[in-house]
Design a protein around this motif. Sequence first.
Motif, mmCIF file in Angstrom:
data_model
loop_
_atom_site.group_PDB
_atom_site.id
_atom_site.type_symbol
_atom_site.label_atom_id
_atom_site.label_comp_id
_atom_site.label_asym_id
_atom_site.label_seq_id
_atom_site.Cartn_x
_atom_site.Cartn_y
_atom_site.Cartn_z
ATOM 1 N N UNK A 157 12.783 -4.279 2.549
ATOM 2 C CA UNK A 157 14.225 -4.008 2.465
ATOM 3 C C UNK A 157 14.829 -4.795 1.307
ATOM 4 N N UNK A 158 13.964 -5.507 0.580
ATOM 5 C CA UNK A 158 14.438 -6.150 -0.651
ATOM 6 C C UNK A 158 13.469 -5.757 -1.766
ATOM 7 N N UNK A 159 13.986 -5.762 -2.989
ATOM 8 C CA UNK A 159 13.138 -5.461 -4.135
ATOM 9 C C UNK A 159 13.008 -3.968 -4.377
ATOM 10 N N UNK A 160 12.661 -3.637 -5.604
ATOM 11 C CA UNK A 160 12.392 -2.244 -5.983
ATOM 12 C C UNK A 160 13.585 -1.339 -5.739
ATOM 13 N N UNK A 161 13.270 -0.078 -5.398
ATOM 14 C CA UNK A 161 14.323 0.929 -5.225
ATOM 15 C C UNK A 161 15.167 0.675 -3.982
ATOM 16 N N UNK A 162 14.654 -0.149 -3.049
ATOM 17 C CA UNK A 162 15.454 -0.433 -1.848
ATOM 18 C C UNK A 162 16.773 -1.090 -2.231
ATOM 19 N N UNK A 163 16.781 -1.755 -3.395
ATOM 20 C CA UNK A 163 18.014 -2.413 -3.825
ATOM 21 C C UNK A 163 18.694 -1.705 -4.988
ATOM 22 N N UNK A 206 2.432 -9.643 -4.880
ATOM 23 C CA UNK A 206 0.977 -9.827 -4.766
ATOM 24 C C UNK A 206 0.308 -9.608 -6.126
ATOM 25 N N UNK A 207 0.693 -8.534 -6.819
ATOM 26 C CA UNK A 207 0.053 -8.266 -8.110
ATOM 27 C C UNK A 207 0.343 -9.373 -9.118
ATOM 28 N N UNK A 208 1.553 -9.925 -9.080
ATOM 29 C CA UNK A 208 1.883 -11.039 -9.984
ATOM 30 C C UNK A 208 1.000 -12.244 -9.666
ATOM 31 N N UNK A 209 0.847 -12.537 -8.389
ATOM 32 C CA UNK A 209 -0.013 -13.674 -8.005
ATOM 33 C C UNK A 209 -1.441 -13.462 -8.507
ATOM 34 N N UNK A 210 -1.971 -12.257 -8.259
ATOM 35 C CA UNK A 210 -3.372 -11.980 -8.608
ATOM 36 C C UNK A 210 -3.598 -12.102 -10.117
ATOM 37 N N UNK A 211 -2.653 -11.558 -10.877
ATOM 38 C CA UNK A 211 -2.850 -11.596 -12.334
ATOM 39 C C UNK A 211 -2.762 -13.027 -12.851
ATOM 40 N N UNK A 212 -1.883 -13.817 -12.258
ATOM 41 C CA UNK A 212 -1.708 -15.176 -12.771
ATOM 42 C C UNK A 212 -2.740 -16.172 -12.251
ATOM 43 N N UNK A 213 -3.435 -15.823 -11.180
ATOM 44 C CA UNK A 213 -4.466 -16.732 -10.672
ATOM 45 C C UNK A 213 -5.829 -16.429 -11.327
ATOM 46 N N UNK A 214 -5.889 -15.344 -12.084
ATOM 47 C CA UNK A 214 -7.169 -14.929 -12.689
ATOM 48 C C UNK A 214 -7.819 -16.023 -13.560
ATOM 49 N N UNK A 215 -7.079 -16.668 -14.466
ATOM 50 C CA UNK A 215 -7.735 -17.725 -15.264
ATOM 51 C C UNK A 215 -8.311 -18.838 -14.384
ATOM 52 N N UNK A 216 -7.625 -19.175 -13.308
ATOM 53 C CA UNK A 216 -8.125 -20.220 -12.388
ATOM 54 C C UNK A 216 -9.428 -19.748 -11.744
ATOM 55 N N UNK A 217 -9.462 -18.500 -11.317
ATOM 56 C CA UNK A 217 -10.675 -17.950 -10.671
ATOM 57 C C UNK A 217 -11.833 -17.958 -11.680
ATOM 58 N N UNK A 218 -11.541 -17.536 -12.911
ATOM 59 C CA UNK A 218 -12.621 -17.483 -13.916
ATOM 60 C C UNK A 218 -13.131 -18.894 -14.227
ATOM 61 N N UNK A 276 4.062 -5.322 -3.236
ATOM 62 C CA UNK A 276 3.195 -4.982 -4.364
ATOM 63 C C UNK A 276 3.494 -5.864 -5.582
ATOM 64 N N UNK A 277 4.768 -6.037 -5.904
ATOM 65 C CA UNK A 277 5.092 -6.829 -7.100
ATOM 66 C C UNK A 277 4.651 -8.273 -6.954
ATOM 67 N N UNK A 309 2.784 -20.751 -6.780
ATOM 68 C CA UNK A 309 3.669 -21.154 -7.888
ATOM 69 C C UNK A 309 4.371 -19.940 -8.511
ATOM 70 N N UNK A 310 3.828 -18.745 -8.254
ATOM 71 C CA UNK A 310 4.390 -17.533 -8.875
ATOM 72 C C UNK A 310 5.665 -17.066 -8.185
ATOM 73 N N UNK A 311 5.902 -17.487 -6.941
ATOM 74 C CA UNK A 311 7.091 -17.010 -6.236
ATOM 75 C C UNK A 311 7.617 -18.086 -5.290
ATOM 76 N N UNK A 312 8.351 -18.998 -5.888
ATOM 77 C CA UNK A 312 8.819 -20.130 -5.078
ATOM 78 C C UNK A 312 9.882 -19.706 -4.062
#
Length: 380
Positions: free
Chosen positions: A314-320, A184-196, A181-182, A141-144
């Motif tokens: 090749x997308x995201x971050x400094x690549x763009x 995956x880290x967004x997914x992990x942080x937002x799934x934390x309440x579900x995991x807990x 990185x962006x 749900x974090x990155x449709x």
Amino acid sequence: MNSRIPNFYKLNPQQRVDEITRSLKITKEEWEKLHEKGLTLEEADKMIENVIGIMPVPLGVAANFKIDGKDVFIPMATEEPSVVAAASHAAKLAYDQGGFYTSSTGSVMRGQIQIIHVKKPYYTMAKIYENKDLILQVCNQQDETLVALGGGAIDVKVDVLSELNMLIIHVFVDTKDAMGANVVNTMLENVTPTIEAITEEEVGIRIISNLADRRIVRATATFHNYLSEINTQKFIQAYELAKFDPYRAATHNKGIMNGISAVALATGNDTRAIEAGAHAFAARSGHYKTLSHWEIDKNNNIVGTIELPLAVGIIGGATMSNPVAKLSIKMMRISHAEQLAKIMAATGLAQNFAALSALVTEGIQKGHMKLHARKFSKDG
Ligand code: MEV
């Protein structure tokens, strides 16, 4: 398009640009942006904090590369003399044997969620697996957009570290053309309440792993052997030493990363993530080893193979956000991160061949010094 331009190294920078512009569909305006402004202060200020200036690094182009049947000019940003020349020279020796052939295992990254003070680790592990679909659903749900492109979170694995009273949840995410990185880290942080909620336990840290062992790239090439018999033996012995001795392996791999990091920097990729992944992979057996292997074929040519994780985008971050990075990606005529990773692996292998050849012949300093001398010559 032909990556072999005779005497490319003898041209001046403007003539090189003209040659490349002729071969590639890059407009005059795009090159002007590269030369006149590169990265502006305003652009830099949006990339990091407390900006006070720009640190320029030369951008070179490695010639003579053929990768999977396609010629490519490879942009390399580096402050080290000899690196671009060495890559071009080695690529030339591989060209007539077909150049470089590559493969890759895909674009799956791994995120880690740590659960601490676990009282019933095996029961908790079972609960996580029971709710795997829910965990993946919340992640996705974090990155449709990524999911629409065929990527997203695809699997979950749990490691029980009972002696530490911990669990590690590995979440596997296909990040497609992003480094990841962006996302995956967004997914992990937002799934934390579900995991807990599922585990009724406490989450510690959650972060991507830079040991991208589901994003392995392999490249091979057969290099025309111009070395004498004794130097060919020395070449293989230098490799054997690196396989055995971590002190030599570190330097052997550093030479490989001279090429890989230069392409990473030119394309705005995270050089530290790539380096960390490569060295952790080299040490995966518990003994730090080489990322490349060298053999002699029946024609007495030198055959190289390289294998390493390459988490690049090749997308995201400094690549763009970095105009030079955008131009570098355009120069290679690529549309997927996987192609960039393959180009980097080939560059690393070429670099390694050049370093070992130099080490068993004239040595490294002589070659370096020739290039240093150019700084002081008029036509340098
Ligand atoms: C120097 O930047 C890299 C080398 O030391 C690599 C090697 O020794 O194989 C020349």
